[in-house]
Write a protein that holds these residues in place. Structure first.
Motif, mmCIF file in Angstrom:
data_model
loop_
_atom_site.group_PDB
_atom_site.id
_atom_site.type_symbol
_atom_site.label_atom_id
_atom_site.label_comp_id
_atom_site.label_asym_id
_atom_site.label_seq_id
_atom_site.Cartn_x
_atom_site.Cartn_y
_atom_site.Cartn_z
ATOM 1 N N UNK A 73 41.344 31.232 34.223
ATOM 2 C CA UNK A 73 42.502 31.824 33.565
ATOM 3 C C UNK A 73 43.702 30.919 33.774
ATOM 4 N N UNK A 74 44.447 30.673 32.690
ATOM 5 C CA UNK A 74 45.717 29.943 32.788
ATOM 6 C C UNK A 74 46.781 30.996 33.058
ATOM 7 N N UNK A 75 47.481 30.840 34.179
ATOM 8 C CA UNK A 75 48.395 31.890 34.631
ATOM 9 C C UNK A 75 49.772 31.324 34.974
ATOM 10 N N UNK A 76 50.695 32.223 35.281
ATOM 11 C CA UNK A 76 52.016 31.796 35.737
ATOM 12 C C UNK A 76 52.032 31.764 37.268
ATOM 13 N N UNK A 77 53.154 31.390 37.838
ATOM 14 C CA UNK A 77 53.252 31.214 39.294
ATOM 15 C C UNK A 77 52.976 32.515 40.052
ATOM 16 N N UNK A 78 53.482 33.636 39.553
ATOM 17 C CA UNK A 78 53.284 34.918 40.228
ATOM 18 C C UNK A 78 51.803 35.306 40.220
ATOM 19 N N UNK A 79 51.161 35.160 39.070
ATOM 20 C CA UNK A 79 49.738 35.481 38.979
ATOM 21 C C UNK A 79 48.907 34.545 39.865
ATOM 22 N N UNK A 80 49.331 33.295 39.960
ATOM 23 C CA UNK A 80 48.648 32.323 40.815
ATOM 24 C C UNK A 80 48.696 32.787 42.271
ATOM 25 N N UNK A 81 49.874 33.208 42.720
ATOM 26 C CA UNK A 81 50.032 33.674 44.102
ATOM 27 C C UNK A 81 49.227 34.947 44.365
ATOM 28 N N UNK A 82 49.169 35.817 43.362
ATOM 29 C CA UNK A 82 48.471 37.093 43.524
ATOM 30 C C UNK A 82 46.975 37.001 43.222
ATOM 31 N N UNK A 83 46.540 35.855 42.686
ATOM 32 C CA UNK A 83 45.131 35.654 42.311
ATOM 33 C C UNK A 83 44.647 36.700 41.313
ATOM 34 N N UNK A 84 45.477 36.998 40.318
ATOM 35 C CA UNK A 84 45.038 37.945 39.295
ATOM 36 C C UNK A 84 45.875 37.807 38.034
ATOM 37 N N UNK A 85 45.237 38.164 36.939
ATOM 38 C CA UNK A 85 45.956 38.282 35.682
ATOM 39 C C UNK A 85 45.467 39.534 34.988
#
Length: 127
Positions: A73-85
């Motif tokens: 999944x291509x995600x934003x910084x917040x999703x990257x930190x949370x490991x979820x989209x």
């Protein structure tokens, strides 16, 4: 004298070819990188370090190859930190997914939250 002229002509031809290659690259024809190299996009704690010591440019392409078709999944910084989209449209499962890098930080995670937490995620910074 003819040998010197031939060598000079060859040098000029090589220089022109190199300049042409750089012009093509600057027009968006970036370098293609396979994430994880030969191992591909796989559950491996070392995958997080894969971008280290690489110099990415805008227009470069990342290919996420996976024999097990682990999703990416291509995600934003917040999703990257949370490991979820929560956005299904950001998830890809073909096992051969390609993304063109944009200037700034580009974030990618495994679509399996536990795998992302184990390190199956990368951040790629583009100048």
């Amino acid at each position: 004298m003819a040998g010197i002229l031939g060598a000079a002509a060859l040098s000029i031809a090589v220089l022109c070819l190199l300049v042409q290659c750089e012009i093509v690259r600057s027009q968006g024809q970036g370098t293609v990188y396979t994430v994880g190299d030969k191992k591909g996009w796989d559950l491996d704690f070392k995958i997080m370090n894969w971008p280290n010591n690489k110099h990415f440019k805008e227009g470069d392409v990342l290919v996420f190859k996976s024999k097990n078709q682990y999703g990416v999944a291509k995600v934003d910084a917040k999703e990257f930190q949370q490991c979820q989209t929560n956005n299904e449209t950001k998830r890809y499962y073909s096992g051969n997914d390609k993304f063109t890098l944009q200037k700034g930080s580009n974030y990618f995670i495994s679509t399996v939250p536990d795998y992302c937490g184990y390190g199956m995620r990368i951040k790629v910074d583009v100048l």
